[in-house]
Design a protein around this motif. Structure first.
Motif, PDB file in Angstrom:
ATOM      1  N   ARG A 149     -20.288  18.064 -32.409  1.00  0.00           N
ATOM      2  CA  ARG A 149     -19.865  17.867 -31.030  1.00  0.00           C
ATOM      3  C   ARG A 149     -20.995  18.162 -30.047  1.00  0.00           C
ATOM      4  NH1 ARG A 149     -15.021  21.193 -27.892  1.00  0.00           N
ATOM      5  NH2 ARG A 149     -15.519  20.412 -25.818  1.00  0.00           N
ATOM      6  N   THR A 151     -22.220  19.649 -26.675  1.00  0.00           N
ATOM      7  CA  THR A 151     -21.837  20.659 -25.690  1.00  0.00           C
ATOM      8  C   THR A 151     -22.982  20.808 -24.691  1.00  0.00           C
ATOM      9  OG1 THR A 151     -22.800  22.502 -26.925  1.00  0.00           O
ATOM     10  CG2 THR A 151     -20.514  21.907 -27.445  1.00  0.00           C
ATOM     11  N   ASP A 195      -7.839  15.725 -31.169  1.00  0.00           N
ATOM     12  CA  ASP A 195      -9.168  16.195 -30.797  1.00  0.00           C
ATOM     13  C   ASP A 195     -10.230  15.727 -31.786  1.00  0.00           C
ATOM     14  OD1 ASP A 195     -10.775  17.824 -28.973  1.00  0.00           O
ATOM     15  OD2 ASP A 195     -11.106  19.108 -30.708  1.00  0.00           O
ATOM     16  N   VAL A 266     -10.162  17.877 -19.822  1.00  0.00           N
ATOM     17  CA  VAL A 266     -11.457  18.083 -20.463  1.00  0.00           C
ATOM     18  C   VAL A 266     -12.533  17.921 -19.399  1.00  0.00           C
ATOM     19  CG1 VAL A 266     -10.653  17.250 -22.701  1.00  0.00           C
ATOM     20  CG2 VAL A 266     -11.709  15.637 -21.119  1.00  0.00           C
ATOM     21  N   TYR A 270     -17.586  16.749 -22.545  1.00  0.00           N
ATOM     22  CA  TYR A 270     -16.630  16.333 -23.566  1.00  0.00           C
ATOM     23  C   TYR A 270     -16.518  14.813 -23.650  1.00  0.00           C
ATOM     24  CZ  TYR A 270     -12.414  16.441 -26.476  1.00  0.00           C
ATOM     25  OH  TYR A 270     -11.516  16.278 -27.501  1.00  0.00           O
ATOM     26  N   ASP A 273     -19.411  13.179 -25.324  1.00  0.00           N
ATOM     27  CA  ASP A 273     -19.283  13.354 -26.764  1.00  0.00           C
ATOM     28  C   ASP A 273     -18.343  12.314 -27.364  1.00  0.00           C
ATOM     29  OD1 ASP A 273     -19.461  14.964 -29.351  1.00  0.00           O
ATOM     30  OD2 ASP A 273     -17.318  15.074 -28.927  1.00  0.00           O
ATOM     31  N   GLU A 274     -17.203  12.079 -26.715  1.00  0.00           N
ATOM     32  CA  GLU A 274     -16.254  11.090 -27.241  1.00  0.00           C
ATOM     33  C   GLU A 274     -16.879   9.701 -27.286  1.00  0.00           C
ATOM     34  OE1 GLU A 274     -11.933  12.500 -27.335  1.00  0.00           O
ATOM     35  OE2 GLU A 274     -12.230  11.347 -25.499  1.00  0.00           O
TER      36      GLU A 274
END
Length: 472
Positions: A149, A151, A195, A266, A270, A273-274
């Motif tokens: 992920r 961050t 998630d 979110v 985030y 990242d998606e």
């Protein structure tokens, strides 16, 4: 407060900025050479009447929805009440102005978020579906997240993805998409692990294989990944299918429209990242799952989606992964610093679509306290360094003349021209922010030219890329 922000930011503006220079300056001459920037003017009274009517309807809906959403949550009763009150405010302009201005001048963040969510909810789906063009293939899927992920702490530590692929992604690894064929499955089975997946809607003018069905042998090698707008806090790809379906039907591209999770549930990064997880899956696994081998990949995004498309491309460049072969941006949000200034931001003082107070809600919902949009090029792509901007693919940009976000696109275009990049921009001088979605029944007919231009750009970018592949 709004005026204070604008006065403060304008006093700190760079005197070397393009907007401080006269039209005779070399920078403007290069932009206005008839190739890089084209301005489309719709100078007729009939259009102005239609636009003012659209504005009246929009303000009536805002007045009705803001009043109803202050006291109630989304429901069928709420929808009926909003409809009835919209008629009321349409008939009584003074009441409409009073209620809409009261709300727009200082909107409650909770009410604003509820209103935006209501626009794209199960209560409005039947009406949205009425105006959507037909499409032969439409499928919702959840793509698995395959990479570590992203961050805030890891943003500057971009890994070499090719090395990760060699080490982690064996052919028999479980990376299949979860296909959604029923609402029951969607609601009951995915809540516990949402998630770990990214929701994507696939659109195609030709059927793709489903499940374990054998591939037909048809060639699917042109992909467009779309990232919708909505201020990071609202809408899904459904609201944007008024034009996405036309793109798919007219260009024969397979469209993957990413329905990323929304702020404030979110926060940044985030969503980046998606998008990165979805992009990686499409590039590496779409062929074995759907028979789609991306020979050409285009990336499109409008408003907040334009911001995210630029950020995703930057992340791909820094990660030494496959970069999209072309970008198509609609009125992109290129600078998320609330204290930045351009002349066009002045329109946000009384704009009925992008009021300054609403922009503030979007940014506060999306940007966490530990992030700084005035320094982070993922948040504000206008900050991307020239050496990285020079690695971007061919870029096509549409902007609206009646849009607070317009001027940052001119700044970007000026830099792209100086770098010798393949870049074109068209400004629709009389249209407002969000006009891609207005090419629909009950919308503005003039927006059809923007849809046609986008289709033209998609075809030309594909042709350019495929010509380069043949030359190799």
């Amino acid at each position: 407060m709004i005026v204070e922000y604008i006065l403060e930011s304008s006093s700190k503006a760079d005197p070397n900025d393009i907007f401080y220079k006269p039209p005779s300056a070399e920078e403007w001459k290069k932009l206005n050479d008839g190739h890089h920037v084209i301005v489309e003017r719709i100078d007729n009274k009939e259009f102005e009447k239609k636009y003012l009517k659209l504005q009246e309807i929009g303000l009536s809906v805002i007045a009705a929805a803001s009043k109803e959403m202050e006291r109630a949550d989304a429901s069928w009763e709420t929808l009926v009440n909003i409809g009835m009150n919209t008629v009321y405010y349409t008939l009584f302009p003074k009441k409409r102005k009073q209620q809409s201005e009261t709300y727009l001048s200082n909107p409650n963040p909770t009410t604003a978020t509820k209103m935006m969510a209501f626009v794209d909810s199960k209560f409005t789906y039947p009406f949205i579906n009425l105006i959507l063009p037909n499409i032969k293939f439409h499928l919702k899927v959840f793509l698995p997240k395959m990479l570590p992920r992203i961050t805030i702490e890891t943003l500057d530590k971009n890994a070499d993805v090719s090395e990760y692929m060699r080490e982690k992604l064996e052919p028999d690894s479980v990376v299949s998409a979860v296909k959604i064929y029923s609402k029951t499955y969607l609601t009951k089975k995915l809540q516990s692990f949402s998630d770990r997946y990214v929701k994507v809607t696939i659109l195609s003018s030709r059927p793709l294989p489903k499940g374990n069905a054998p591939h037909t042998g048809e060639k699917f090698d042109r992909v467009l990944i779309d990232i919708h707008g909505g201020g990071f806090i609202a809408t899904t790809s459904r609201c944007h299918q008024t034009y996405l379906r036309k793109w798919a039907n007219e260009t024969d591209v397979v469209i993957f429209a990413v329905d990323y999770k929304l702020a404030p549930k979110v926060k940044y990064p985030y969503v980046l990242d998606e998008l990165w997880q979805a992009y990686f899956w499409i590039v590496t696994r779409a062929e074995m799952e759907f028979g789609v081998k991306p020979r050409t990949i285009l990336l499109a995004g409008d408003s907040a989606g334009g911001n995210l498309a630029m950020s995703l491309t930057l992340y791909a460049i820094r990660s030494k992964f496959r970069v999209p072969d072309g970008l198509i941006l609609g009125y992109p949000a290129l600078n998320l610093s609330i204290r930045s200034f351009t002349p066009s931001i002045l329109t946000a003082i009384d704009d009925f679509i992008l009021r300054y107070s609403f922009l503030n809600i979007c940014l506060n919902s999306y940007i966490p306290a530990e992030a700084d949009a005035s320094k982070d090029s993922y948040l504000s792509p206008c900050l991307i360094r020239d050496e990285e901007l020079g690695q971007f693919p061919p870029m096509r940009i549409m902007v609206a003349g009646r849009d607070p976000l317009r001027d940052e696109s001119y700044r970007l275009m000026s830099r792209l021209v100086e770098l010798g990049k393949d870049a074109q921009m068209i400004e629709y001088r009389m249209l407002p922010h969000g006009f891609w979605s207005f090419d629909a029944i009950f919308g503005l007919d003039e927006c059809k030219s923007a849809t046609d231009k986008a289709i033209e750009w998609i075809k030309s970018l594909i042709e350019t890329h495929e010509s380069k592949l043949l030359d190799k």
